[in-house]
Design an enzyme around this catalytic site. Sequence first.
Site, PDB file in Angstrom:
ATOM      1  N   LEU A  19       5.590   3.366  -5.401  1.00  0.00           N
ATOM      2  CA  LEU A  19       6.568   3.964  -5.375  1.00  0.00           C
ATOM      3  C   LEU A  19       7.007   4.615  -6.471  1.00  0.00           C
ATOM      4  CD1 LEU A  19       6.040  -0.074  -6.257  1.00  0.00           C
ATOM      5  CD2 LEU A  19       7.476   1.417  -4.278  1.00  0.00           C
TER       6      LEU A  19
ATOM      7  N   HIS B 113      -4.355  -5.793  -9.466  1.00  0.00           N
ATOM      8  CA  HIS B 113      -5.328  -4.855  -9.478  1.00  0.00           C
ATOM      9  C   HIS B 113      -6.798  -5.299  -9.169  1.00  0.00           C
ATOM     10  CE1 HIS B 113      -6.720  -1.100  -8.273  1.00  0.00           C
ATOM     11  NE2 HIS B 113      -8.146  -0.959  -9.448  1.00  0.00           N
TER      12      HIS B 113
ATOM     13  N   MET C 137       0.708  -1.171   0.509  1.00  0.00           N
ATOM     14  CA  MET C 137       0.200  -0.310   0.032  1.00  0.00           C
ATOM     15  C   MET C 137       0.752   1.326  -0.448  1.00  0.00           C
ATOM     16  SD  MET C 137      -3.383  -1.545  -0.573  1.00  0.00           S
ATOM     17  CE  MET C 137      -4.299   0.195   0.391  1.00  0.00           C
TER      18      MET C 137
ATOM     19  N   GLU D 163      -8.353 -13.296  -8.202  1.00  0.00           N
ATOM     20  CA  GLU D 163      -6.897 -13.263  -7.893  1.00  0.00           C
ATOM     21  C   GLU D 163      -6.253 -13.745  -7.620  1.00  0.00           C
ATOM     22  OE1 GLU D 163      -6.244  -9.328  -5.358  1.00  0.00           O
ATOM     23  OE2 GLU D 163      -8.285  -8.673  -5.500  1.00  0.00           O
TER      24      GLU D 163
ATOM     25  N   ASP E  87      -0.998   1.662 -11.364  1.00  0.00           N
ATOM     26  CA  ASP E  87      -2.260   0.800 -11.412  1.00  0.00           C
ATOM     27  C   ASP E  87      -2.784   1.117 -12.699  1.00  0.00           C
ATOM     28  OD1 ASP E  87      -3.715   0.487  -8.894  1.00  0.00           O
ATOM     29  OD2 ASP E  87      -4.564   1.781  -9.394  1.00  0.00           O
TER      30      ASP E  87
END
Lengths: 221, 221
Positions: free
Chosen positions: B98, B114, B95, B179, B150
């Site tokens: 970067l 995502h 979280m 996922e 994203d």
Amino acid sequence: MAENIKLKVGVLISGNGSNLQSIIDACEDPNFPAELSIVISNKAEAYGLGRAKKANIKTKVIEHQNFQHRSDFEKNITKALINANVELVCLAGFMRILTDTFVYSWKDRLINVHPSLLPIFKGLNTHQRAIECGVKFSGCTIHFVSSSMDEGPIILQAAVPVHQNDTSKSLAERVLDAEHKLYPMAIRLFANKKIWIENDLVKFTNIEDHNEILINPNIKN
Amino acid sequence: MAENIKLKVGVLISGNGSNLQSIIDACEDPNFPAELSIVISNKAEAYGLGRAKKANIKTKVIEHQNFQHRSDFEKNITKALINANVELVCLAGFMRILTDTFVYSWKDRLINVHPSLLPIFKGLNTHQRAIECGVKFSGCTIHFVSSSMDEGPIILQAAVPVHQNDTSKSLAERVLDAEHKLYPMAIRLFANKKIWIENDLVKFTNIEDHNEILINPNIKN
């Protein structure tokens, strides 16, 4: 179901009318709860007009260039729809933007098909944009029409994979297959009063939830 | 496949680490072409650290609040990854945003999951936004990380239906199931050198195209 209680549908087209054909085909089933009352095209040369005539459906050409004002063009469409006792208007490749006045006068009785998983890729060139974006899924959407283009409560969506070597043409064909399944399904839901709008969302009676996961690309090794 | 040629993977987490668990589970298969070299968390209390320890994977806590500058925080992460000989970095519920410097230094070796069908619903609260939007499909995306949040070339996507009575929690669970299937699949593709980037799009070798149409809601009458 008795013939006389079928929902009367009007379809607006501008061209080929392949979605119209899927609706015509669906209506041939005596158990389908809707019938086509009129097909209106804003182009005299629209291929879809021939599809309607072949199925003995009333057609009307209302060419937009014959009207100075968009409102007069739309009044003529509404008049023709009302004369044909239309209860649900289906846009099927109808390439004119409709005014708020027209949309409001057919509020909750006007549906459209769009070749993307709305709200993404509104507008034109959806398939090329999907390919360039690198999405692994595209699809199509049947939705009630609101005053903004390609907006309004979503009724049904279909997802299809995007292939690595797709062109906009090959992807369009795959999505179109889905559109042809989806449009008659939406009309049937509407005719059978299985859907309604609540807080701008479409609600359904008696839906069966499913939990499929569709992965693309789906590679085994 | 011999043990010594397995791809060395580093995973960055901040919390529960359920995607980490799916990667741990995949790595237990002796035929899986990757192994976990290190799990790094920016939070000491992250539950996922326990998952890694239980699987005898090296862990390291690098807390962002211990660094005045983001660049120092990231340098420590990179140092730990390099010390562990990491060849592919997987973000799994990490979280922290970067910096371009970090992203560039791991260019084409940094992937993220995502919980939406990107490019729609970037950022947070994806499931609530999907529900409020009335979309009939959501899903998840594994993508290479580029400098924008994203964004970056999409590797794999999974589509799942949104149910009429979904809450953000129930939809999150359905997407999370997807996922957990998708992340190990992407790592396997990367490790087996089955994917590469061309003009900002991910290309695959030996894919099998499929033409499924998934409709939601899918109502029979």
